[in-house]
Design an enzyme around this catalytic site. Sequence first.
Site, PDB file in Angstrom:
ATOM      1  N   SER A   1       0.840  -1.207   0.000  1.00 22.78           N
ATOM      2  CA  SER A   1       0.000   0.000   0.000  1.00 22.78           C
ATOM      3  C   SER A   1       0.867   1.245   0.000  1.00 22.78           C
ATOM      4  CB  SER A   1      -0.903   0.005   1.240  1.00 22.78           C
ATOM      5  OG  SER A   1      -1.440   1.296   1.398  1.00 22.78           O
TER       6      SER A   1
ATOM      7  N   HIS B   1      -1.151  -1.095  -4.368  1.00 22.93           N
ATOM      8  CA  HIS B   1      -2.422  -0.782  -3.716  1.00 22.93           C
ATOM      9  C   HIS B   1      -2.478   0.719  -3.437  1.00 22.93           C
ATOM     10  CE1 HIS B   1      -5.986  -1.838  -1.305  1.00 22.93           C
ATOM     11  NE2 HIS B   1      -5.573  -0.905  -0.454  1.00 22.93           N
TER      12      HIS B   1
ATOM     13  N   ASP C   1      -4.732   3.799  -1.955  1.00 25.54           N
ATOM     14  CA  ASP C   1      -5.854   4.120  -1.075  1.00 25.54           C
ATOM     15  C   ASP C   1      -6.354   5.536  -1.320  1.00 25.54           C
ATOM     16  OD1 ASP C   1      -6.098   1.757   0.683  1.00 25.54           O
ATOM     17  OD2 ASP C   1      -4.013   2.242   1.156  1.00 25.54           O
TER      18      ASP C   1
ATOM     19  N   MET D   1      -9.110   8.274  -0.191  1.00 22.50           N
ATOM     20  CA  MET D   1     -10.027   8.591   0.916  1.00 22.50           C
ATOM     21  C   MET D   1     -10.596   9.984   0.722  1.00 22.50           C
ATOM     22  SD  MET D   1      -7.689   7.304   4.059  1.00 22.50           S
ATOM     23  CE  MET D   1      -6.802   5.738   3.999  1.00 22.50           C
TER      24      MET D   1
ATOM     25  N   HIS E   1      -8.243   1.341  -4.258  1.00 22.25           N
ATOM     26  CA  HIS E   1      -9.206   1.090  -3.180  1.00 22.25           C
ATOM     27  C   HIS E   1      -9.929   2.399  -2.866  1.00 22.25           C
ATOM     28  CE1 HIS E   1      -9.630  -0.135   1.363  1.00 22.25           C
ATOM     29  NE2 HIS E   1     -10.796  -0.063   0.754  1.00 22.25           N
TER      30      HIS E   1
ATOM     31  N   MET F   1     -12.186   4.508  -0.919  1.00 22.54           N
ATOM     32  CA  MET F   1     -12.906   4.712   0.347  1.00 22.54           C
ATOM     33  C   MET F   1     -13.621   6.050   0.244  1.00 22.54           C
ATOM     34  SD  MET F   1      -9.931   3.230   2.803  1.00 22.54           S
ATOM     35  CE  MET F   1      -8.712   3.415   1.517  1.00 22.54           C
TER      36      MET F   1
ATOM     37  N   MET G   1     -11.837  -5.856   4.875  1.00 26.84           N
ATOM     38  CA  MET G   1     -11.027  -4.943   5.682  1.00 26.84           C
ATOM     39  C   MET G   1     -10.761  -5.564   7.051  1.00 26.84           C
ATOM     40  SD  MET G   1     -10.194  -2.364   3.879  1.00 26.84           S
ATOM     41  CE  MET G   1      -9.381  -1.446   5.196  1.00 26.84           C
TER      42      MET G   1
ATOM     43  N   GLY H   1      -9.464   3.959   6.863  1.00 26.60           N
ATOM     44  CA  GLY H   1      -9.174   5.370   7.114  1.00 26.60           C
ATOM     45  C   GLY H   1      -7.717   5.658   7.424  1.00 26.60           C
TER      46      GLY H   1
ATOM     47  N   GLY I   1      -3.515   3.958   7.937  1.00 29.17           N
ATOM     48  CA  GLY I   1      -2.544   2.874   7.945  1.00 29.17           C
ATOM     49  C   GLY I   1      -2.051   2.658   9.370  1.00 29.17           C
ATOM     50  N   GLY I   2      -1.338   1.580   9.577  1.00 29.37           N
ATOM     51  CA  GLY I   2      -0.666   1.343  10.853  1.00 29.37           C
ATOM     52  C   GLY I   2      -1.570   0.941  12.010  1.00 29.37           C
TER      53      GLY I   2
ATOM     54  N   ASP J   1      -6.905  -6.384   3.934  1.00 32.68           N
ATOM     55  CA  ASP J   1      -6.211  -5.094   4.011  1.00 32.68           C
ATOM     56  C   ASP J   1      -6.325  -4.528   5.424  1.00 32.68           C
ATOM     57  OD1 ASP J   1      -5.235  -2.520   3.568  1.00 32.68           O
ATOM     58  OD2 ASP J   1      -6.873  -1.899   2.246  1.00 32.68           O
TER      59      ASP J   1
ATOM     60  N   GLY K   1      -3.287  -3.936   8.820  1.00 27.55           N
ATOM     61  CA  GLY K   1      -2.567  -4.581   9.918  1.00 27.55           C
ATOM     62  C   GLY K   1      -1.894  -5.891   9.568  1.00 27.55           C
TER      63      GLY K   1
HETATM   64  C1  DX5 Z   1      -6.590   1.598   5.442  1.00 23.70           C
HETATM   65  C2  DX5 Z   1      -6.068   1.309   4.046  1.00 23.70           C
HETATM   66  C3  DX5 Z   1      -4.941   0.364   4.006  1.00 23.70           C
HETATM   67  C4  DX5 Z   1      -3.698   0.817   4.726  1.00 23.70           C
HETATM   68  C5  DX5 Z   1      -3.041  -0.410   5.272  1.00 23.70           C
HETATM   69  O1  DX5 Z   1      -7.802   2.255   5.366  1.00 23.70           O
HETATM   70  O2  DX5 Z   1      -7.096   0.774   3.241  1.00 23.70           O
HETATM   71  O3  DX5 Z   1      -4.632  -0.041   2.680  1.00 23.70           O
HETATM   72  O4  DX5 Z   1      -2.777   1.480   3.915  1.00 23.70           O
HETATM   73  O5  DX5 Z   1      -1.971  -0.041   6.057  1.00 23.70           O
HETATM   74  P1  DX5 Z   1      -1.319  -1.050   7.079  1.00 23.70           P
HETATM   75  O6  DX5 Z   1      -0.860  -2.237   6.289  1.00 23.70           O
HETATM   76  O7  DX5 Z   1      -0.217  -0.269   7.678  1.00 23.70           O
HETATM   77  O8  DX5 Z   1      -2.389  -1.428   8.069  1.00 23.70           O
HETATM   78 ZN    ZN Z   2      -6.539  -0.104   1.260  1.00 24.55          ZN
END
Ligand code: DX5
Ligand code: ZN
Length: 222
Positions: free
Chosen positions: A10, A35, A37, A39, A68, A70, A139, A144, A146-147, A177, A179
């Site tokens: 991602s 990937h 993202d 938003m 993706h 969102m 999901m 929303g 990462g991390g 997707d 964690g």
């Molecule tokens: C979260 C995103 C993910 C995110 C994953 O809303 O859709 O794609 O980047 O990040 P990690 O792998 O750090 O959880």
């Molecule tokens: Zn994503």
Amino acid sequence: MKLQYKLAPSLLAADFSCLGNEISRIENEGADYVHIDVMDGLFVPNISIGLPVIRSVRKCTDMFFDVHLMIQEPMRYIENFAEAGADGITIHAEACADIDATIDRIIKMGCKPAISLSPDTDIDVVIPYLDRVNMVLLMSVYPGYGGQKFIERILDKAVALRKYINDNGLDVDIEMDGGIKLANAKRVVEAGVNVLVAGTGVFKGDFKENMEGFKKIFEENS
Ligand code: DX5
Ligand code: ZN
């Protein structure tokens, strides 16, 4: 049916000051998808990257862009994302008034359609569309950011969905997707997921080791 495993780093966790280099890095280490993202600050409480960024990184690679969305009512922007360079477009079931029409639009634009389910949405929601989508994205965090921490109970959704797909002779990828790290990737794969998204799991720590680690887990399960 034999599953084809794919790793989809991602970009959200990449260094935005040199996205072109980051994409080359993942490509050279054997990533399958990029990937991306998107938003909107409405469907999710965060704003990330959008059309101009996708358009410009499209010039860096021929890799599959796994976009993706969102965003609320993605129908409004399917043409734009397809023209910007998306290969696959994932919409959220929770964000669409008319899922069928949105899938139609994605197909019409020559992209591969996928539906995503947030953690609290039941897999029943996606069953009516399984013969029309290439992939379901489960999901494993609340979308929303990462991390975040992986939500374990989502593995049960993957097991149930993979069983339904197999029992009905369907050919649908399951992507997960949120964690996902080397430490839990084996369990994700064993639950029937074949497309793994990882942001911090790829870019944080030793990048090369992370990429090789994911690939090794795929090989062991092939
Ligand atoms: C979260 C995103 C993910 C995110 C994953 O809303 O859709 O794609 O980047 O990040 P990690 O792998 O750090 O959880
Ligand atoms: Zn994503």
